[in-house]
Design a protein around this motif. Structure first.
Motif, mmCIF file in Angstrom:
data_model
loop_
_atom_site.group_PDB
_atom_site.id
_atom_site.type_symbol
_atom_site.label_atom_id
_atom_site.label_comp_id
_atom_site.label_asym_id
_atom_site.label_seq_id
_atom_site.Cartn_x
_atom_site.Cartn_y
_atom_site.Cartn_z
ATOM 1 N N VAL A 77 0.872 -1.174 0.000
ATOM 2 C CA VAL A 77 0.000 0.000 0.000
ATOM 3 C C VAL A 77 0.909 1.224 0.000
ATOM 4 N N TYR A 78 0.673 2.123 -0.924
ATOM 5 C CA TYR A 78 1.495 3.320 -1.071
ATOM 6 C C TYR A 78 0.749 4.523 -0.495
ATOM 7 N N TYR A 79 1.469 5.285 0.319
ATOM 8 C CA TYR A 79 0.908 6.464 0.981
ATOM 9 C C TYR A 79 1.731 7.698 0.625
ATOM 10 N N CYS A 80 1.078 8.833 0.498
ATOM 11 C CA CYS A 80 1.811 10.090 0.452
ATOM 12 C C CYS A 80 1.627 10.801 1.794
ATOM 13 N N ALA A 81 2.613 11.627 2.129
ATOM 14 C CA ALA A 81 2.633 12.250 3.444
ATOM 15 C C ALA A 81 3.311 13.607 3.385
ATOM 16 N N ALA A 82 2.917 14.475 4.311
ATOM 17 C CA ALA A 82 3.512 15.809 4.430
ATOM 18 C C ALA A 82 3.906 16.063 5.880
ATOM 19 N N GLY A 83 4.912 16.912 6.051
ATOM 20 C CA GLY A 83 5.334 17.281 7.399
ATOM 21 C C GLY A 83 6.828 17.460 7.537
ATOM 22 N N VAL A 84 7.605 16.698 6.763
ATOM 23 C CA VAL A 84 9.069 16.821 6.865
ATOM 24 C C VAL A 84 9.498 18.188 6.355
ATOM 25 N N SER A 85 10.555 18.730 6.921
ATOM 26 C CA SER A 85 10.976 20.082 6.560
ATOM 27 C C SER A 85 11.796 20.133 5.284
ATOM 28 N N SER A 86 12.449 19.021 4.953
ATOM 29 C CA SER A 86 13.320 19.012 3.777
ATOM 30 C C SER A 86 13.515 17.592 3.281
ATOM 31 N N CYS A 87 13.603 17.448 1.956
ATOM 32 C CA CYS A 87 13.887 16.125 1.399
ATOM 33 C C CYS A 87 15.336 15.719 1.647
ATOM 34 N N ASN A 88 16.163 16.665 2.030
ATOM 35 C CA ASN A 88 17.561 16.364 2.324
ATOM 36 C C ASN A 88 17.794 16.079 3.811
ATOM 37 N N SER A 89 16.731 16.107 4.594
ATOM 38 C CA SER A 89 16.860 15.839 6.026
ATOM 39 C C SER A 89 17.273 14.384 6.266
ATOM 40 N N GLU A 90 18.098 14.180 7.283
ATOM 41 C CA GLU A 90 18.475 12.803 7.628
ATOM 42 C C GLU A 90 17.277 12.035 8.165
ATOM 43 N N TYR A 91 16.196 12.745 8.487
ATOM 44 C CA TYR A 91 14.999 12.112 9.030
ATOM 45 C C TYR A 91 13.895 11.959 7.995
ATOM 46 N N VAL A 92 14.207 12.106 6.712
ATOM 47 C CA VAL A 92 13.178 12.109 5.667
ATOM 48 C C VAL A 92 12.403 10.795 5.635
ATOM 49 N N GLN A 93 13.014 9.699 6.082
ATOM 50 C CA GLN A 93 12.313 8.426 6.062
ATOM 51 C C GLN A 93 11.722 8.057 7.427
ATOM 52 N N SER A 94 11.790 9.003 8.380
ATOM 53 C CA SER A 94 11.228 8.747 9.708
ATOM 54 C C SER A 94 9.748 9.104 9.731
ATOM 55 N N LEU A 95 8.905 8.162 10.137
ATOM 56 C CA LEU A 95 7.457 8.395 10.182
ATOM 57 C C LEU A 95 7.114 9.555 11.113
ATOM 58 N N TYR A 96 7.959 9.795 12.120
ATOM 59 C CA TYR A 96 7.653 10.811 13.125
ATOM 60 C C TYR A 96 7.759 12.229 12.577
ATOM 61 N N GLU A 97 8.348 12.377 11.379
ATOM 62 C CA GLU A 97 8.487 13.698 10.787
ATOM 63 C C GLU A 97 7.231 14.136 10.056
ATOM 64 N N TYR A 98 6.233 13.267 9.959
ATOM 65 C CA TYR A 98 5.057 13.529 9.120
ATOM 66 C C TYR A 98 3.794 13.605 9.966
ATOM 67 N N ASN A 99 2.977 14.625 9.684
ATOM 68 C CA ASN A 99 1.738 14.788 10.460
ATOM 69 C C ASN A 99 0.481 14.781 9.587
ATOM 70 N N LEU A 100 0.649 14.509 8.305
ATOM 71 C CA LEU A 100 -0.510 14.427 7.413
ATOM 72 C C LEU A 100 -0.283 13.268 6.458
ATOM 73 N N TRP A 101 -1.229 12.343 6.400
ATOM 74 C CA TRP A 101 -1.120 11.140 5.574
ATOM 75 C C TRP A 101 -2.369 10.977 4.727
ATOM 76 N N GLY A 102 -2.176 10.417 3.543
ATOM 77 C CA GLY A 102 -3.314 10.022 2.743
ATOM 78 C C GLY A 102 -3.839 8.673 3.192
#
Length: 126
Positions: free
Chosen positions: A92-117
């Motif tokens: 299942v593929y989801y899009c998400a928003a909340g991370v501050s930058s795609c270059n962040s070391e946390y870009v793959q951390s779920l905790y960086e996102y507060n909006l999910w499809g």
């Protein structure tokens, strides 16, 4: 404020699909968007990220060279073009928003996102 995915389906190995993520209530000009996926019995993992504000993109090693992320800011929509699909791309593929930058070391951390499809199912099988 919401994200709505579409475009999933059943495809044979080696085939292609294009997923869409339509954003409403906020602008992609100021917000990076990421795609994640979750296969049965596995953890949700980051796939790709895009930020039209600075033109940055990032990809997981498992999809580099096969998947391409893009945006249409006029439609406030993010796309994930998936080529040369493999059975292990089934998820299942989801899009998400909340991370501050795609270059962040946390870009793959779920905790960086507060909006999910709600997610869209992709099945790769013969």
């Amino acid at each position: 404020v919401q994200l709505v995915e579409s475009g999933g389906g059943l495809v044979q190995p080696g085939g292609s699909l294009r997923l869409s993520c339509a954003a409403s209530g906020f602008s992609l000009d100021y917000n990076p968007i990421s795609w994640f996926r979750q296969a049965p019995g596995k953890e949700r993992e980051g796939v790709s990220c895009i930020f039209s504000g600075d033109g940055s993109t990032s990809y997981a090693d498992s999809v580099k060279g096969r998947f391409t992320i893009s945006t249409d800011n006029a439609k406030n929509t993010v796309y994930l073009q998936m080529n040369s699909l493999k059975p292990e791309d089934t998820a299942v593929y989801y899009c998400a928003a909340g991370v501050s930058s795609c270059n962040s070391e946390y870009v793959q951390s779920l905790y960086e996102y507060n909006l999910w499809g709600q997610g869209t199912q992709v099945t790769v099988s013969s």
